[in-house]
Design a protein around this motif. Sequence first.
Motif, PDB file in Angstrom:
ATOM      1  N   SER A   1       0.846  -1.147   0.009  1.00  0.00           N
ATOM      2  CA  SER A   1       0.067  -0.023   0.016  1.00  0.00           C
ATOM      3  C   SER A   1       1.002   1.153   0.041  1.00  0.00           C
ATOM      4  N   HIS A   2       2.155   1.105  -0.190  1.00  0.00           N
ATOM      5  CA  HIS A   2       2.999   2.464  -0.142  1.00  0.00           C
ATOM      6  C   HIS A   2       4.096   2.238  -0.821  1.00  0.00           C
ATOM      7  N   ALA A   3       4.232   2.976  -2.239  1.00  0.00           N
ATOM      8  CA  ALA A   3       5.364   2.988  -3.055  1.00  0.00           C
ATOM      9  C   ALA A   3       5.547   4.278  -3.835  1.00  0.00           C
ATOM     10  N   HIS A   4       6.767   4.476  -4.083  1.00  0.00           N
ATOM     11  CA  HIS A   4       7.071   5.866  -4.976  1.00  0.00           C
ATOM     12  C   HIS A   4       7.856   5.435  -6.236  1.00  0.00           C
ATOM     13  N   LEU A   5       7.179   4.955  -7.176  1.00  0.00           N
ATOM     14  CA  LEU A   5       7.693   4.237  -8.259  1.00  0.00           C
ATOM     15  C   LEU A   5       8.053   5.033  -9.560  1.00  0.00           C
TER      16      LEU A   5
ATOM     17  N   CYS B   1       0.651   3.615  -5.776  1.00  0.00           N
ATOM     18  CA  CYS B   1       1.992   4.333  -6.391  1.00  0.00           C
ATOM     19  C   CYS B   1       1.464   5.782  -6.231  1.00  0.00           C
ATOM     20  N   LYS B   2       2.716   6.523  -5.864  1.00  0.00           N
ATOM     21  CA  LYS B   2       2.447   8.042  -5.500  1.00  0.00           C
ATOM     22  C   LYS B   2       3.333   8.859  -6.538  1.00  0.00           C
ATOM     23  N   SER B   3       2.752  10.044  -6.783  1.00  0.00           N
ATOM     24  CA  SER B   3       3.873  11.094  -7.524  1.00  0.00           C
ATOM     25  C   SER B   3       4.532  11.857  -6.493  1.00  0.00           C
TER      26      SER B   3
ATOM     27  N   VAL C   1      -1.253   9.601   4.981  1.00  0.00           N
ATOM     28  CA  VAL C   1      -0.157  10.745   5.366  1.00  0.00           C
ATOM     29  C   VAL C   1       0.951   9.903   5.654  1.00  0.00           C
ATOM     30  N   HIS C   2       2.365  10.583   5.127  1.00  0.00           N
ATOM     31  CA  HIS C   2       3.462  10.207   5.615  1.00  0.00           C
ATOM     32  C   HIS C   2       3.778  10.954   7.117  1.00  0.00           C
ATOM     33  N   GLY C   3       4.012  10.374   8.313  1.00  0.00           N
ATOM     34  CA  GLY C   3       4.178  10.907   9.329  1.00  0.00           C
ATOM     35  C   GLY C   3       5.088  10.248  10.226  1.00  0.00           C
TER      36      GLY C   3
ATOM     37  N   ASP D   1       1.556   6.675   7.548  1.00  0.00           N
ATOM     38  CA  ASP D   1       2.573   5.661   7.230  1.00  0.00           C
ATOM     39  C   ASP D   1       3.878   6.138   7.614  1.00  0.00           C
ATOM     40  N   HIS D   2       4.763   5.217   8.076  1.00  0.00           N
ATOM     41  CA  HIS D   2       6.045   5.145   8.829  1.00  0.00           C
ATOM     42  C   HIS D   2       5.921   4.879  10.372  1.00  0.00           C
ATOM     43  N   VAL D   3       5.116   5.929  10.691  1.00  0.00           N
ATOM     44  CA  VAL D   3       5.125   5.750  12.411  1.00  0.00           C
ATOM     45  C   VAL D   3       6.130   5.176  13.260  1.00  0.00           C
TER      46      VAL D   3
ATOM     47  N   ALA E   1       6.552  -2.010   1.544  1.00  0.00           N
ATOM     48  CA  ALA E   1       7.807  -2.026   1.142  1.00  0.00           C
ATOM     49  C   ALA E   1       8.111  -0.417   0.981  1.00  0.00           C
ATOM     50  N   ASP E   2       7.428   0.335   0.649  1.00  0.00           N
ATOM     51  CA  ASP E   2       7.835   2.084   0.563  1.00  0.00           C
ATOM     52  C   ASP E   2       8.956   2.044  -0.788  1.00  0.00           C
ATOM     53  N   CYS E   3       8.845   1.279  -1.632  1.00  0.00           N
ATOM     54  CA  CYS E   3       9.956   1.079  -2.662  1.00  0.00           C
ATOM     55  C   CYS E   3      10.169   2.705  -3.298  1.00  0.00           C
TER      56      CYS E   3
HETATM   57 FE    FE Z   1       6.984   7.112   1.148  1.00  0.00          FE
END
Ligand code: FE
Length: 387
Positions: free
Chosen positions: A66-70, A130-132, A223-225, A246-248, A297-299
């Motif tokens: 559920s979290h990636a920057h590709l 996938c995030k921008s 949120v990235h926090g 996410d992160h926490v 994985a936060d790729c």
């Molecule tokens: Fe991230």
Amino acid sequence: MDGIGTLVTNDPTVGEGPLGLLRDAALVLREGKVAWAGPSSRVPEGAAHRRVDVAGRSVLPGFVDSHAHLVFGGDRAADFEARMTGRPYSAGGIRTTIAATRGATDDDLAANMGRLVAEALRSGTTTIECKSGYGQTVDHESRSLAVAGRFTAETTLLAAHVTPPEFAGRTDDYVDLVLSRMIPECASSAKWIDVFCEEGAFDRDQSKAVLEAGMAAGLTPRVHGNQLTYGDGVRLAVELGAASVDHVTYTTDADIEALAGGTTVATVLPGADFSTRNRYPEARRMIDAGVTVALAADCNPGTSYTTSIPWCIAVAVRDMHMSPDEAVWAATAGGAAALRRNDIGRLAVGSRADAIVLDAPSHIHLAYRPGVQLVSQVWRDGRPAYR
Ligand code: FE
Ligand code: NIG
């Protein structure tokens, strides 16, 4: 699928414990969905016209990352090398990737993302968000989402990732651009709005303004926090009813209490903590407090250049004291919860037939055998996608 050694359904009504574990199981897939799951000895007569014998191996729902920057150009191997010899991670490194991403063609960006999505698939990921966030102009954020949308429906506008170089020292002006142009022009190509709420990125008020503007444009917040230090990200996410924070990595008692009392999933990203030599999130405390925890994985090229959920599971078990069952649940049903999806992350009747076959007798081997390619088949929508 027949002769399954252990089957993780994540459906507690059909099997043992929260994973809904079945032994000597079979799975009937029809028209891209799960039509039946149960003991091999009780497969309904004529249920399937093709039989795949997986001979004592373990079958799980495909991983939901559920979290990636590709969508990015270049890499940051030099940053990583410097970090491993003592330089700390700083969010400023994101600007290196912004420059490389702006300089890449759409085809370059799509080829890079395609390579990473294929790599993720080989380690069992059947859904990936996938995030921008490495474009940071109206046009570059918009094309980043267009590229992401070629590979996934889970697209996220992360225009507020860091202040881009041309706005250095003028973060409020950049936030104004996000509100006045980026959100209105990008909302139709994204499902989610995200913000990096962190010292050195965006503060509570700026983050709140971005998330609320996204919500007003029809996007759902995440949120990235609390990645690099204690801060407001977790409580802001809960207050706005974000799908996930996410992160926490740095959480106070009050943060955990807020998560336990809210509807926001806490997504842990051990790859980022591993590759930045950070501490790990207190997943054990969160789970014990009743928080829903997802694992992703936060790729991305800066903090976590891995697509491997099996490896993340191993770290979550070894270093975050999650049980193998909890880590597997977090990477499947947990990821689905973080994306507010109930059609994936489980192998219950009616779920999408996204499944992985492990060359191992149980899901425990994912953490027990770190770094080993145990995923031997991946099925998506009821069809083999990798084997
Ligand atoms: Fe991230
Ligand atoms: O999830 N925390 C912010 N964003 C990314 C890192 C991005 C980068 O360093 O390029 C993350 O860790």
